[in-house]
Motif scaffolding. Structure first.
Motif, PDB file in Angstrom:
ATOM      1  N   THR A 166      98.431  95.025  54.690  1.00  0.00           N
ATOM      2  CA  THR A 166      97.013  95.576  55.202  1.00  0.00           C
ATOM      3  C   THR A 166      96.029  95.347  54.123  1.00  0.00           C
ATOM      4  OG1 THR A 166      97.501  97.900  55.390  1.00  0.00           O
ATOM      5  CG2 THR A 166      98.219  96.859  57.422  1.00  0.00           C
ATOM      6  N   ASP A 167      94.907  95.993  55.485  1.00  0.00           N
ATOM      7  CA  ASP A 167      93.232  96.267  54.363  1.00  0.00           C
ATOM      8  C   ASP A 167      93.929  98.325  53.397  1.00  0.00           C
ATOM      9  OD1 ASP A 167      92.102  94.338  55.146  1.00  0.00           O
ATOM     10  OD2 ASP A 167      91.199  95.197  56.565  1.00  0.00           O
ATOM     11  N   ALA A 168      94.420  98.561  54.175  1.00  0.00           N
ATOM     12  CA  ALA A 168      94.420 100.293  53.457  1.00  0.00           C
ATOM     13  C   ALA A 168      95.505  99.771  52.264  1.00  0.00           C
ATOM     14  CB  ALA A 168      95.038 101.084  54.789  1.00  0.00           C
ATOM     15  N   VAL A 169      96.460  99.029  52.363  1.00  0.00           N
ATOM     16  CA  VAL A 169      97.327  99.718  51.346  1.00  0.00           C
ATOM     17  C   VAL A 169      97.546  98.043  50.373  1.00  0.00           C
ATOM     18  CG1 VAL A 169      99.496 100.848  53.035  1.00  0.00           C
ATOM     19  CG2 VAL A 169      99.259  98.601  52.771  1.00  0.00           C
ATOM     20  N   ARG A 170      96.088  97.242  50.606  1.00  0.00           N
ATOM     21  CA  ARG A 170      96.443  96.189  49.155  1.00  0.00           C
ATOM     22  C   ARG A 170      96.633  96.618  48.405  1.00  0.00           C
ATOM     23  NH1 ARG A 170      92.436  93.610  52.116  1.00  0.00           N
ATOM     24  NH2 ARG A 170      91.324  94.597  50.536  1.00  0.00           N
ATOM     25  N   GLY A 171      95.072  97.140  47.596  1.00  0.00           N
ATOM     26  CA  GLY A 171      95.063  97.275  46.885  1.00  0.00           C
ATOM     27  C   GLY A 171      96.565  97.839  46.353  1.00  0.00           C
ATOM     28  N   ALA A 172      97.182  99.503  46.657  1.00  0.00           N
ATOM     29  CA  ALA A 172      98.473  99.226  46.235  1.00  0.00           C
ATOM     30  C   ALA A 172      99.857  98.402  45.665  1.00  0.00           C
ATOM     31  CB  ALA A 172      99.290 100.707  47.534  1.00  0.00           C
ATOM     32  N   THR A 173      99.456  97.611  47.336  1.00  0.00           N
ATOM     33  CA  THR A 173     100.480  96.578  47.262  1.00  0.00           C
ATOM     34  C   THR A 173     100.512  95.228  46.106  1.00  0.00           C
ATOM     35  OG1 THR A 173      99.877  95.815  48.894  1.00  0.00           O
ATOM     36  CG2 THR A 173     101.147  96.509  49.097  1.00  0.00           C
ATOM     37  N   GLY A 174      99.230  95.135  46.082  1.00  0.00           N
ATOM     38  CA  GLY A 174      98.710  93.990  44.911  1.00  0.00           C
ATOM     39  C   GLY A 174      98.806  94.828  43.886  1.00  0.00           C
ATOM     40  N   SER A 175      99.047  95.954  42.919  1.00  0.00           N
ATOM     41  CA  SER A 175      99.189  96.236  41.884  1.00  0.00           C
ATOM     42  C   SER A 175     100.667  96.689  41.764  1.00  0.00           C
ATOM     43  CB  SER A 175      98.491  97.508  41.292  1.00  0.00           C
ATOM     44  OG  SER A 175      98.616  99.039  42.188  1.00  0.00           O
ATOM     45  N   LEU A 176     101.396  96.659  42.595  1.00  0.00           N
ATOM     46  CA  LEU A 176     102.703  96.241  42.370  1.00  0.00           C
ATOM     47  C   LEU A 176     102.827  95.228  40.819  1.00  0.00           C
ATOM     48  CD1 LEU A 176     104.705  96.625  45.223  1.00  0.00           C
ATOM     49  CD2 LEU A 176     104.138  99.067  43.488  1.00  0.00           C
ATOM     50  N   MET A 177     103.080  93.919  40.508  1.00  0.00           N
ATOM     51  CA  MET A 177     102.249  93.262  40.456  1.00  0.00           C
ATOM     52  C   MET A 177     102.872  93.688  38.585  1.00  0.00           C
ATOM     53  SD  MET A 177     101.987  88.786  39.587  1.00  0.00           S
ATOM     54  CE  MET A 177     100.365  89.725  39.378  1.00  0.00           C
ATOM     55  N   GLN A 178     101.906  94.168  37.921  1.00  0.00           N
ATOM     56  CA  GLN A 178     101.746  94.806  37.011  1.00  0.00           C
ATOM     57  C   GLN A 178     103.408  95.562  36.391  1.00  0.00           C
ATOM     58  OE1 GLN A 178     100.490  93.902  34.277  1.00  0.00           O
ATOM     59  NE2 GLN A 178     100.954  95.494  32.835  1.00  0.00           N
ATOM     60  N   LEU A 179     103.017  96.288  37.347  1.00  0.00           N
ATOM     61  CA  LEU A 179     104.465  97.760  37.045  1.00  0.00           C
ATOM     62  C   LEU A 179     105.523  96.675  37.189  1.00  0.00           C
ATOM     63  CD1 LEU A 179     105.768 100.435  37.661  1.00  0.00           C
ATOM     64  CD2 LEU A 179     105.387 100.498  39.493  1.00  0.00           C
ATOM     65  N   PHE A 180     106.281  96.041  37.532  1.00  0.00           N
ATOM     66  CA  PHE A 180     107.255  95.305  37.837  1.00  0.00           C
ATOM     67  C   PHE A 180     107.122  94.034  36.265  1.00  0.00           C
ATOM     68  CE2 PHE A 180     108.081  96.395  41.463  1.00  0.00           C
ATOM     69  CZ  PHE A 180     109.644  96.353  41.792  1.00  0.00           C
ATOM     70  N   ILE A 181     105.750  93.408  36.033  1.00  0.00           N
ATOM     71  CA  ILE A 181     105.669  92.374  34.879  1.00  0.00           C
ATOM     72  C   ILE A 181     106.782  93.704  33.153  1.00  0.00           C
ATOM     73  CG2 ILE A 181     104.311  91.428  33.039  1.00  0.00           C
ATOM     74  CD1 ILE A 181     103.087  90.940  35.408  1.00  0.00           C
ATOM     75  N   VAL A 182     105.789  95.068  33.770  1.00  0.00           N
ATOM     76  CA  VAL A 182     105.910  96.103  32.297  1.00  0.00           C
ATOM     77  C   VAL A 182     107.182  96.342  32.120  1.00  0.00           C
ATOM     78  CG1 VAL A 182     103.446  95.993  32.279  1.00  0.00           C
ATOM     79  CG2 VAL A 182     104.582  97.667  33.405  1.00  0.00           C
ATOM     80  N   SER A 183     107.546  96.727  33.746  1.00  0.00           N
ATOM     81  CA  SER A 183     109.814  97.157  34.290  1.00  0.00           C
ATOM     82  C   SER A 183     110.380  96.516  33.004  1.00  0.00           C
ATOM     83  CB  SER A 183     109.955  97.607  35.408  1.00  0.00           C
ATOM     84  OG  SER A 183     108.877  98.618  35.835  1.00  0.00           O
ATOM     85  N   GLY A 184     109.780  94.558  33.508  1.00  0.00           N
ATOM     86  CA  GLY A 184     110.572  93.774  32.835  1.00  0.00           C
ATOM     87  C   GLY A 184     111.031  93.038  31.452  1.00  0.00           C
ATOM     88  N   ILE A 185     109.113  93.896  30.883  1.00  0.00           N
ATOM     89  CA  ILE A 185     109.468  93.866  29.340  1.00  0.00           C
ATOM     90  C   ILE A 185     109.996  95.234  28.621  1.00  0.00           C
ATOM     91  CG2 ILE A 185     107.529  94.370  27.479  1.00  0.00           C
ATOM     92  CD1 ILE A 185     105.391  92.670  29.503  1.00  0.00           C
ATOM     93  N   LEU A 186     109.448  96.552  28.765  1.00  0.00           N
ATOM     94  CA  LEU A 186     110.812  97.237  29.285  1.00  0.00           C
ATOM     95  C   LEU A 186     112.225  96.945  28.749  1.00  0.00           C
ATOM     96  CD1 LEU A 186     110.755 100.034  28.273  1.00  0.00           C
ATOM     97  CD2 LEU A 186     110.259 100.849  29.920  1.00  0.00           C
ATOM     98  N   TYR A 187     112.071  96.489  30.063  1.00  0.00           N
ATOM     99  CA  TYR A 187     114.304  96.137  29.979  1.00  0.00           C
ATOM    100  C   TYR A 187     114.828  94.964  28.806  1.00  0.00           C
ATOM    101  CZ  TYR A 187     118.019  93.386  31.829  1.00  0.00           C
ATOM    102  OH  TYR A 187     119.174  92.954  32.949  1.00  0.00           O
ATOM    103  N   VAL A 188     114.237  94.730  28.067  1.00  0.00           N
ATOM    104  CA  VAL A 188     114.372  93.429  26.746  1.00  0.00           C
ATOM    105  C   VAL A 188     113.758  93.615  25.769  1.00  0.00           C
ATOM    106  CG1 VAL A 188     114.200  90.931  28.050  1.00  0.00           C
ATOM    107  CG2 VAL A 188     111.846  92.499  26.996  1.00  0.00           C
TER     108      VAL A 188
END
Length: 488
Positions: A166-188
């Motif tokens: 929804t419009d109210a959470v689009r910014g928050a959900t859209g920025s999750l990608m970076q969190l998961f990318i860097v979590s994958g980086i930390l993993y390795v």
């Protein structure tokens, strides 16, 4: 009107997720959107971004093993050269810049969900290849195939997440990608230095398999179903995502159907993307942010964290220093979903560009003192905080937000074309920067980091004068703004 009636009317207005076009309200307005469901689907989709992170961080712990003079923990029978190391680092970007031109059209043909699921095939095949590699060219092929998977995810994942939110959470959900990318980086970063070469491939291979198992149970984008004329499936998808009754989601479905029908009637091409004023502005903004994201030198930092700390000779174990940087990335990326819809995209990006310039200037100054002045013993502490500052502000701003902006800038009829172009632009620059960084580094590391810092200064002014704030705006209001129309 009594005070009780006024109070009731205000309460209805506050919780209403939709406005009915005829001006009347329904009693079903009291059903709030269950945003937790949107986040569940967005998090499931972002496990694919975690897999992307494992690919991006892979070279940092693996390059020292591949370059070691004693190749006991390498699939090869000899150390790789600097030239070969550059190709191994950069070929992911080369594969990722080709993939969007396949992934974008496929997303419209078979759906966002199935394209994301299919990305796992590339990741699994690549890790198997690299596990059994006996020649450098097999590593090249594995990294190139990884790049195809990365390109699939980076093209379609923002599209999927932007359409389910929804419009109210689009910014928050859209920025999750970076969190998961860097979590994958930390993993390795955290596993790679302490396990064998083969063991790390198994650890990375498990991620896309877990993604497929979890994401398989998530709904397809309602926009995709609407575009295919599958209204029942679209309504079911909305019901799952909103947690509301059929009566309430019918209202949103009407809006979506109207947007999709307009898009289908005006199906866009690359020509339409350039010719239309609003689309052209959106392309300049989206591509511009992505260009500066890559010219900040982030891939150099991600791919060469351990090598940078070895060169800096800070006295801290390079593997530990890289883990610290990875942990900082995860912690700062976790802030973005919280603040993106509070501070707004523009303010965060301005802070990000300014902070990156400061961090890179400091890192360049350290290498200048070390390589030109000749004695950096008094400032051996500087590289770690410089990279910490750089990574914090990158991960809250220029890491996630260009992709979030991409997901909300374009109308449905040109979204897949635009996503393909912007994603390819990202990886063209990513390839150029990572492939020729060693040549620039040979002249002096300070040249490279100061050049990246200058690009961050330019990014600050680009954001200040070209980007407009999208916080709290609906997708239609963003289009109206791009086209110079006054929103209702």
């Amino acid at each position: 009107m009594s005070s009780q009636e006024q109070h009731t009317q205000v309460k209805y207005s506050e919780v209403s997720p939709f406005q009915i076009s005829d001006g009347f309200t329904r009693n079903t307005r009291m059903e709030p959107v269950k945003t937790i469901r949107i986040f569940i689907a967005a998090i499931a989709a972002n496990i694919s971004a975690f897999a992307v992170g494992t690919c991006l961080g892979w070279t940092s712990p693996m390059s020292p093993k591949l370059k070691a003079q004693d190749p006991t923990d390498s699939p090869l029978d000899r150390p790789i050269t600097t030239e070969e190391d550059a190709w191994i680092s950069s070929l992911v970007a080369l594969g990722a810049l080709i993939a969007p031109f396949v992934a974008g059209p496929l997303a419209d043909r078979i759906g966002r969900k199935w394209v994301l699921l299919s990305s796992s095939v590339f990741f699994v095949f690549a890790y198997i290849l690299m596990m059994v590699a006996s020649e450098v060219w097999i590593l090249y092929l594995g990294r190139l195939i990884q790049g195809f998977g990365v390109g699939f995810v980076m093209t379609v994942q923002p599209m999927y997440v932007g359409e389910i939110a929804t419009d109210a959470v689009r910014g928050a959900t859209g920025s999750l990608m970076q969190l998961f990318i860097v979590s994958g980086i930390l993993y390795v970063y955290a596993i790679g230095p302490y396990v064998s070469y083969v063991a790390l491939q198994w650890c990375c291979l498990a991620v896309p398999i877990v993604f497929d198992v979890i994401f398989f149970f998530m709904p397809e984008s309602p926009y995709y179903y609407a575009g295919k004329g599958q209204k029942t499936d679209a309504l079911n998808s909305l019901q799952f995502l909103r947690g509301q009754s059929m009566d309430v989601v019918q209202d949103e479905m009407t809006v979506i159907q109207g947007e999709v029908e307009e898009a289908m009637a005006n199906r866009g091409t690359v020509v339409d993307l350039i010719r239309n004023t609003g689309n052209r502005k959106a392309l300049i903004i989206s591509a511009g942010l992505i260009v500066f994201q890559q010219l900040s030198g982030i891939n150099v930092v991600l791919f060469n964290s351990q090598s940078i700390f070895v060169s800096a000779d800070t006295g801290l174990d390079p593997a530990v220093a890289a883990i610290i940087i990875g942990a900082v990335q995860v912690g700062s990326s976790g802030m973005t979903p919280i603040i993106a819809d509070r501070l707004g995209r523009k303010v965060i990006l301005l802070i990000s560009a300014f902070g990156m310039a400061i961090g890179l200037a400091a890192l360049g100054a350290f290498f200048y003192v070390q390589q030109v002045v000749g004695d950096a013993s008094n400032i051996t502490w500087l590289p770690v905080p410089a990279l910490v500052v750089f990574n914090i502000v990158y991960c809250i701003g220029f890491g996630p937000l260009p992709w979030a902006v991409l997901g909300e800038m374009f109308p449905a009829n040109v979204k897949s074309v635009a996503s393909s172009i912007v994603a390819s632009t990202c990886w063209i620059l990513g390839f150029i920067v990572t492939r020729w960084y060693p040549a620039l580094d040979a002249l002096g590391s300070y040249y490279a980091f100061w050049l990246f810092g200058i690009f961050c200064v330019v990014a600050f002014f680009f954001t200040l004068f070209v980007l407009f704030e999208t916080k709290g705006l609906s997708l239609q209001q963003i289009q109206d703004k791009l086209n110079g129309k006054r929103s209702n």
